[in-house]
Design a protein around this motif. Structure first.
Motif, short mmCIF file in Angstrom:
data_model
loop_
_atom_site.label_atom_id
_atom_site.label_comp_id
_atom_site.label_asym_id
_atom_site.label_seq_id
_atom_site.Cartn_x
_atom_site.Cartn_y
_atom_site.Cartn_z
N GLY A 275 10.09 -10.09 -33.69
CA GLY A 275 9.39 -10.01 -33.19
C GLY A 275 8.09 -10.95 -33.26
O GLY A 275 7.45 -11.13 -33.17
N LEU A 276 8.01 -9.92 -34.83
CA LEU A 276 7.18 -10.66 -36.15
C LEU A 276 6.71 -12.25 -36.01
O LEU A 276 5.46 -12.28 -35.52
N CYS A 277 7.82 -12.96 -36.01
CA CYS A 277 7.18 -14.35 -36.34
C CYS A 277 7.63 -14.64 -34.40
O CYS A 277 6.11 -15.95 -34.71
N SER A 278 7.77 -14.04 -33.77
CA SER A 278 7.68 -14.56 -32.44
C SER A 278 6.25 -14.76 -32.21
O SER A 278 5.45 -15.75 -31.39
N VAL A 279 5.74 -13.99 -32.25
CA VAL A 279 4.31 -13.44 -31.99
C VAL A 279 3.24 -13.99 -32.52
O VAL A 279 1.99 -14.59 -31.89
N LEU A 280 3.58 -14.34 -34.13
CA LEU A 280 2.42 -15.53 -34.26
C LEU A 280 2.59 -16.76 -33.45
O LEU A 280 1.58 -17.40 -34.08
N LEU A 281 3.81 -16.96 -33.29
CA LEU A 281 3.99 -18.80 -32.75
C LEU A 281 3.45 -18.47 -31.70
O LEU A 281 3.29 -19.79 -31.40
N GLY A 282 3.19 -17.38 -31.32
CA GLY A 282 2.56 -17.43 -29.92
C GLY A 282 3.99 -17.33 -28.33
O GLY A 282 3.06 -17.50 -27.55
N GLY A 283 4.91 -17.10 -28.34
CA GLY A 283 6.07 -17.06 -27.71
C GLY A 283 7.52 -16.88 -28.47
O GLY A 283 7.70 -17.22 -29.43
N CYS A 284 8.53 -16.85 -27.31
CA CYS A 284 9.38 -16.25 -27.88
C CYS A 284 10.24 -17.52 -28.25
O CYS A 284 9.99 -18.53 -27.47
N PRO A 285 11.64 -17.62 -28.46
CA PRO A 285 13.17 -19.18 -28.24
C PRO A 285 11.85 -18.71 -26.93
O PRO A 285 12.26 -20.53 -26.78
N LEU A 286 12.74 -18.46 -26.15
CA LEU A 286 12.35 -19.44 -24.44
C LEU A 286 11.39 -20.02 -24.59
O LEU A 286 11.08 -21.03 -23.78
N ARG A 287 9.88 -19.46 -24.61
CA ARG A 287 9.06 -20.24 -24.24
C ARG A 287 8.69 -21.20 -25.63
O ARG A 287 8.09 -21.89 -25.16
N GLN A 288 9.15 -21.31 -26.57
CA GLN A 288 9.40 -22.20 -27.43
C GLN A 288 9.86 -23.67 -26.92
O GLN A 288 9.05 -24.48 -26.61
N LEU A 289 10.92 -23.44 -25.84
CA LEU A 289 11.28 -24.50 -25.41
C LEU A 289 10.99 -25.11 -24.43
O LEU A 289 10.89 -25.99 -23.55
N ILE A 290 10.22 -24.33 -22.91
CA ILE A 290 9.53 -24.80 -22.68
C ILE A 290 8.00 -25.43 -22.66
O ILE A 290 7.61 -26.33 -21.85
N MET A 291 7.04 -24.90 -23.69
CA MET A 291 6.09 -25.50 -24.19
C MET A 291 6.49 -26.49 -24.78
O MET A 291 5.87 -27.84 -25.06
N ALA A 292 7.77 -26.87 -25.22
CA ALA A 292 7.90 -28.70 -26.09
C ALA A 292 8.30 -29.61 -24.88
O ALA A 292 8.16 -30.20 -24.93
N GLY A 293 9.00 -28.86 -23.45
CA GLY A 293 8.61 -29.01 -22.63
C GLY A 293 7.89 -30.23 -22.00
O GLY A 293 7.38 -31.08 -21.68
N GLU A 294 6.86 -28.82 -22.48
CA GLU A 294 5.79 -29.32 -21.27
C GLU A 294 4.65 -30.72 -22.46
O GLU A 294 3.08 -31.02 -22.39
N GLY A 295 4.69 -30.92 -24.34
CA GLY A 295 4.04 -31.57 -24.43
C GLY A 295 3.85 -31.42 -25.85
O GLY A 295 3.49 -31.69 -26.64
N THR A 302 8.89 -25.80 -33.91
CA THR A 302 9.72 -24.72 -34.09
C THR A 302 10.82 -24.23 -33.32
O THR A 302 11.96 -23.77 -34.36
N VAL A 303 11.22 -25.65 -32.87
CA VAL A 303 12.26 -25.48 -32.22
C VAL A 303 13.61 -26.51 -33.68
O VAL A 303 14.70 -25.19 -33.63
N LEU A 304 12.79 -27.02 -34.26
CA LEU A 304 13.37 -27.70 -34.77
C LEU A 304 13.74 -26.70 -35.85
O LEU A 304 15.09 -26.77 -36.75
N GLY A 305 12.58 -25.73 -36.29
CA GLY A 305 13.37 -24.19 -37.13
C GLY A 305 14.28 -23.82 -36.57
O GLY A 305 14.85 -23.54 -37.80
N LEU A 306 14.16 -23.35 -35.20
CA LEU A 306 15.45 -22.82 -34.60
C LEU A 306 16.69 -23.28 -35.59
O LEU A 306 18.09 -22.51 -35.66
#
Length: 356
Positions: A275-295, A302-306
């Motif tokens: 929760g702490l890392c996700s809110v600092l990143l601006g989104g949970c793992p699902l949201r990170q995949l979505i934003m990566a798809g948006e460019g 972040t996904v690479l870090g996962l």
């Protein structure tokens, strides 16, 4: 009382995700894990031989579909905007520790909700930890936390992660011998490829349109007293709960749950780290995949870090065990180190405005 289109969209999105998880479970995905971004990325890391844990190796089409669904819908809607450069290495580190925390708890925020909908009360402990971690992150956000501005990037940068996922898909279909596949354990349990891919694309598209995010919903409640975004998570729970009751998969309790540990301290702390890392990143793992798809190249990093976090956790045996003992001493140490590092990142990237 009139319900806004945004709220309706989020409720529909949550319902689709909850139903998708039930369908995927019926057709072969592990119980209480119809959808788990952390678990699926871990399986993919194993499939490309980043780790050698034989029971968790499979190239998950759901993740490929999510990225491509987000990419395609953002292109169609004119929302594909390559951008990045906002503290990329820090984002890699935070993504790494999101995975450490998730694999301690044995699930990402999405699976936490799905486990709870299956009656797993260990997930309730995880939810408390996840909320606590987000609350700590919100404390720093309210004091000016920022990882810096993202800048416009070359289109080549923006399409890199979608292209990588296309390569994964082609390899899975045409050259499967290049990949590792589990013969037993969670990695061997999966729905048919085309069904998984199709559901991934649908979820990716609908999540892109609605900004569905587990961490973002709780963040908005804490900071803005806005319950709009959290409606998506609520609907995931409701639909998955109904599905589990209909299929007879609901089992209330702490013990005997599929792929779950009952060590409450480390369930709490593992999800606090997520929760702490996700809110600092601006989104949970699902949201990170979505934003990566948006460019977003920041989300791609972040996904690479996962991915690296998943490989590291299994190569060095840091993951939680589905027993009362939970993670070993090294896994516990990794969680504590992750919390400390995340707090330091939050502190040193906050700009507290002094009153004059």
């Amino acid at each position: 009382m009139k319900i806004s289109k945004e709220k309706i969209g989020l409720m529909i999105a949550g319902g689709v995700v909850g139903l998708s998880a039930i369908i995927l479970t019926i057709f072969g995905n592990p119980k209480n894990m119809g959808f788990c971004i952390a678990c699926f990325i871990r399986d993919m890391a194993g499939s490309v031989k980043m780790h050698s844990a034989g029971v968790v190796q499979y190239m998950r089409p759901e993740v490929i579909g999510i990225v491509l669904g987000s990419f395609l819908i953002s292109l169609c809607k004119g929302e594909f905007r390559p951008r990045g450069g906002s503290s990329p290495f820090i984002r890699f580190i935070l993504g790494f520790f999101v995975m450490i925390g998730a694999l301690t708890f044995l699930g990402c925020p999405l699976r936490m909700v799905l486990r709870l909908a299956g009656g797993d009360l260990n997930a309730l402990v995880g939810l408390f930890g996840f909320t606590a971690g987000i609350a700590v992150g919100c404390f720093f956000i309210s004091r000016g936390f920022s990882l810096g501005r993202a800048y416009k990037q070359n289109k080549i940068e923006g399409v890199a992660l979608p292209v990588v996922n296309i390569v994964f898909l082609v390899t899975l279909i045409a050259f499967p011998s290049l990949l590792a596949f589990s013969e037993s354990g969670p990695g061997s349990m999966h729905a048919p490829l085309l069904l998984s891919l199709l559901i991934g694309v649908i979820v990716g598209a609908i999540a892109q349109r609605t900004r569905l995010c587990m961490a973002g919903g709780i963040r908005d409640v804490i900071l803005l007293k806005d319950w709009t975004l959290v409606l998506g998570s609520v609907m995931i729970f409701v639909v998955a709960l109904i599905g589990n009751l209909i299929t007879g998969s609901f089992k209330l309790g702490f013990t005997g749950q599929p792929v779950a540990q009952t060590n409450h301290i480390w369930n709490f702390l593992g999800m606090l780290l997520v929760g702490l890392c996700s809110v600092l990143l601006g989104g949970c793992p699902l949201r990170q995949l979505i934003m990566a798809g948006e460019g977003s190249t920041d989300s791609a990093i972040t996904v690479l870090g996962l991915f690296v976090g998943a490989a590291f956790a299994h190569n060095f045996k840091l993951v939680g065990n589905a027993t009362e003992t939970g993670p070993n001493v090294w896994g516990k140490s990794a969680v504590i180190i992750g919390i400390v590092i995340a707090l330091l990142i939050a502190f040193f990237n906050s700009k507290i405005k002094e009153e004059k």
